[in-house]
Design an enzyme around this catalytic site. Structure first.
Site, short mmCIF file in Angstrom:
data_model
loop_
_atom_site.label_atom_id
_atom_site.label_comp_id
_atom_site.label_asym_id
_atom_site.label_seq_id
_atom_site.Cartn_x
_atom_site.Cartn_y
_atom_site.Cartn_z
N LYS A 209 -3.98 21.49 0.68
CA LYS A 209 -3.69 20.31 1.50
C LYS A 209 -3.73 20.69 2.99
CE LYS A 209 -0.19 16.73 1.92
NZ LYS A 209 1.07 16.22 1.39
N GLU A 215 -2.59 32.77 1.30
CA GLU A 215 -3.21 33.26 0.07
C GLU A 215 -4.57 32.61 -0.15
OE1 GLU A 215 -0.19 32.10 0.45
OE2 GLU A 215 1.30 33.16 -0.76
N GLY A 267 2.23 18.37 -2.51
CA GLY A 267 1.49 19.32 -3.34
C GLY A 267 1.92 19.31 -4.80
N ARG A 268 3.22 19.42 -5.05
CA ARG A 268 3.70 19.55 -6.44
C ARG A 268 3.62 18.25 -7.22
NH1 ARG A 268 7.40 20.26 -2.58
NH2 ARG A 268 9.20 18.87 -2.45
N GLU A 354 11.23 23.27 -6.39
CA GLU A 354 10.85 23.07 -4.99
C GLU A 354 11.34 21.70 -4.51
OE1 GLU A 354 7.23 25.06 -3.26
OE2 GLU A 354 6.58 23.01 -2.97
N HIS A 385 11.56 34.97 -30.06
CA HIS A 385 11.49 36.42 -30.20
C HIS A 385 11.60 37.12 -28.85
CE1 HIS A 385 10.34 36.01 -34.44
NE2 HIS A 385 9.72 34.92 -34.02
N LYS A 500 7.51 32.81 4.89
CA LYS A 500 6.16 32.82 5.47
C LYS A 500 6.21 33.35 6.91
CE LYS A 500 4.42 28.79 2.92
NZ LYS A 500 4.00 27.39 3.03
O1 F6P Z 1 4.84 27.06 -1.50
C1 F6P Z 1 4.82 26.13 -0.49
C2 F6P Z 1 3.67 25.19 -0.55
O2 F6P Z 1 3.61 24.53 0.68
C3 F6P Z 1 3.73 24.20 -1.70
O3 F6P Z 1 4.57 23.15 -1.45
C4 F6P Z 1 2.30 23.82 -1.84
O4 F6P Z 1 2.05 23.21 -3.06
C5 F6P Z 1 1.64 25.17 -1.71
O5 F6P Z 1 2.41 25.84 -0.74
C6 F6P Z 1 0.19 25.14 -1.32
O6 F6P Z 1 -0.03 24.45 -0.11
P1 F6P Z 1 -1.48 24.00 0.32
O7 F6P Z 1 -1.98 23.00 -0.66
O8 F6P Z 1 -1.32 23.42 1.70
O9 F6P Z 1 -2.35 25.23 0.34
#
Ligand code: F6P
Length: 539
Positions: A209, A215, A267-268, A354, A385, A500
């Protein structure tokens, strides 16, 4: 004063009293579930699913008190406001419209006076066209070879939901495409994906987003270098799913296509937007993605319209808050007796933790106790198990058992001990819920089972795309309702920012070291410095 938090109501005190009463020996679950009409009075069918909460530590008075919260806290009213476009994400001044992402209605949903549905439909049509063209080979990889691999680059909400759905529906994937996920910045994640794909027939779907997530940026850079290393043009092998105007939505970074996400879908909560739409349509076909959306929409309508005593996600939310806030359970487990649902718990973990792991209410006031609950889970019977020793005799935690009446594969029917595999699976699911509730006496304390350990059972008829949509929406609505009961904002996530920021500082230290080998990590704290020195040690 408008009351918007459970702990501000008189009913909260009454519930705390009920929780004390539930400690009495006669309130043990083994007695409660012995009532002949227990299941009938503590189960509900709706939105295409069935929820049995007969093995929760509830008596009629507690259940009715919990149900009374719906009106007192205006829970369905708030859900309606959310689905109608109200800016319930108060800290970020945003609407919360994941429900609009799967709406096929034509009644407008207005945000700042503008109907959001035409734009949602435009993106859906774009996904349909694009996935159809990939499947027909009109959009193809290098040398005109059809795409056979799709790698999704994304993390958190841009990964966990699509992975849950694609895993659940994997046996229906008939488009000759293998789906891979590249979420972790760990180079071993990249290495494993790189080993499994065929570069000329691979399409990379970058989902972010913000398009600033460290990452995802690192993995995208890695993928671009990898493609160039194989003589491929990244612009012809990549699509992006991102917010309008993000750094990824930039003509200077050409990709095959860009699919937009919206600031009113967090996002979630974004699986039913292009975040899930692009990879799931490529993997399963657009029609299945749409069936999944329709299932979610059906559960959304149920969550909004059904009165509390018949409303599955609302009842589940009330029980969750009761278990956490009143009975004091700090953990909950999600245990599907269905391997295709293996990725449900990780998805619900992010969705719920979250959303609801918060210390302040929607007005910024500190809560008396933090909201939220620790969620974890694994499919049964594997979980039995693994950690069920603790579930039976150690610290108790409420469990959502999830049963599926008809599995994907019904043709394998060898019997062991007189039953099929699926029957054996069900024998175990039923046994666990019962054993946890009733316990067992024994003279030897090591063999004694206290019982009185609560669980619910959620039933799906099968693993159709519609039912996976219903299940997704059930957990989303449950999460949202929990947030309403606690009086918090379930739609921001400032708690992820501090880590972060600290990583930014440490990354800065690494950059300096990469540039000047004599650099001594002067800006790092002594503990971090120790680890940085280890990392940069010459072997
Ligand atoms: O972990 C934090 C977060 O902002 C989540 O809320 C989100 O889903 C994820 O990182 C990825 O964010 P983006 O879609 O902006 O890469």
């Amino acid at each position: 004063m408008t009351v918007y938090r459970l702990d501000q109501l008189d009913q909260h005190k009454a519930l705390v009293q009920c929780a004390q009463d539930m400690q009495r020996p006669q309130a043990h679950l083994k007695h409660l579930i012995a009532a002949p009409d227990r299941l009938q009075n503590y189960s509900v069918r709706g939105g295409g699913l069935f929820l049995d909460f007969s093995r929760q530590r509830l008596d009629d008075r507690t259940r009715d008190l919990l149900f009374s919260l719906e009106e007192l806290l205006g829970l369905r009213e708030r859900f309606g406001m959310m689905a109608g476009g109200a800016k319930l994400n108060v800290t970020e001044k945003r609407a919360v419209l994941h429900t609009a992402a799967r709406s096929f209605d034509h009644a407008p949903v207005l945000v700042d006076g503008k109907d959001v549905l035409p734009e949602i439909r435009r993106v859906r049509d774009q996904i349909k066209r694009f996935s159809d063209q990939v499947h027909s080979g009109r959009i193809a990889g290098a040398g005109g070879k059809p795409f056979r691999h799709v790698v999704v680059i994304g993390i958190g909400g841009s990964y966990l939901g699509p992975e849950f759905v694609s895993t659940a529906l994997a046996p229906l994937a008939d488009r000759n495409i293998t789906l891979h996920y590249l979420a972790n910045v760990d180079i071993d994640n990249f290495g494993a994906v790189a080993k499994a794909i065929d570069p000329p027939t691979t399409l990379w779907v970058v989902i972010s987003k913000s398009f600033t997530t460290a990452e995802t940026s690192a993995n995208t850079a890695q993928a671009e270098q990898f493609m160039r290393g194989h003589g491929l043009d990244p612009a012809k092998h990549m699509v992006s799913v991102t917010a309008k105007g993000s750094p990824g939505d930039d003509p200077a970074r050409p990709v095959l296509q860009t699919f937009h996400m919206f600031d009113f879908i967090g996002g979630r909560y974004s699986v039913t937007s292009a975040v899930g739409g692009v990879p799931l349509s490529l993997y399963l076909g657009y029609e299945r993605f749409e069936a999944f959306l329709k299932g979610a929409a059906e559960m959304d309508r149920h969550a909004l319209d059904a009165p509390v005593e018949r409303n599955l996600p609302l009842i589940a939310a009330l029980i969750s808050v009761w278990n956490t806030t009143c009975l004091g359970y700090q953990q909950q487990a999600v245990i599907p007796y269905s391997s295709p649902l293996a990725k449900l718990a990780p998805h619900v973990q992010q969705l719920n933790m979250e959303s609801n792991g918060k210390a302040v209410d929607i007005e910024g006031q500190l809560l008396p106790k933090p909201a939220g609950v620790v969620i974890f889970g694994e499919p049964g019977t594997n979980a039995q198990h693994s950690f069920f020793q603790l579930a039976h005799q150690g610290r108790p935690f409420p469990i959502d058992f999830i049963g599926v009446l008809r599995p994907h594969f019904t043709q394998y029917d060898a019997r062991s001990k007189g039953v099929t595999n699926h029957q054996e699976l069900w024998a175990n699911m039923l046994a666990q819920a019962r054993a946890l509730a009733i316990g067992a006496g024994h003279d030897d304390q090591a063999r004694f089972f206290s019982g009185n350990r609560p669980s619910s059972t959620l039933l799906l008829d099968d693993l159709s795309a519609e039912n996976i949509g219903r299940l997704l929406s059930f957990y989303e609505a449950r999460t949202v309702y929990e947030g309403f009961i606690w009086g918090i904002n379930s739609f921001d996530q400032f708690g992820v920012e501090l880590g972060k920021k600290v990583a930014d500082t440490l990354r800065g230290e690494m950059v300096q070291k990469n540039d000047r080998s004599e650099y001594g990590f002067e800006a790092a704290d002594p503990i971090s410095k120790f680890y940085l020195e280890k990392l940069f040690e010459k072997k």
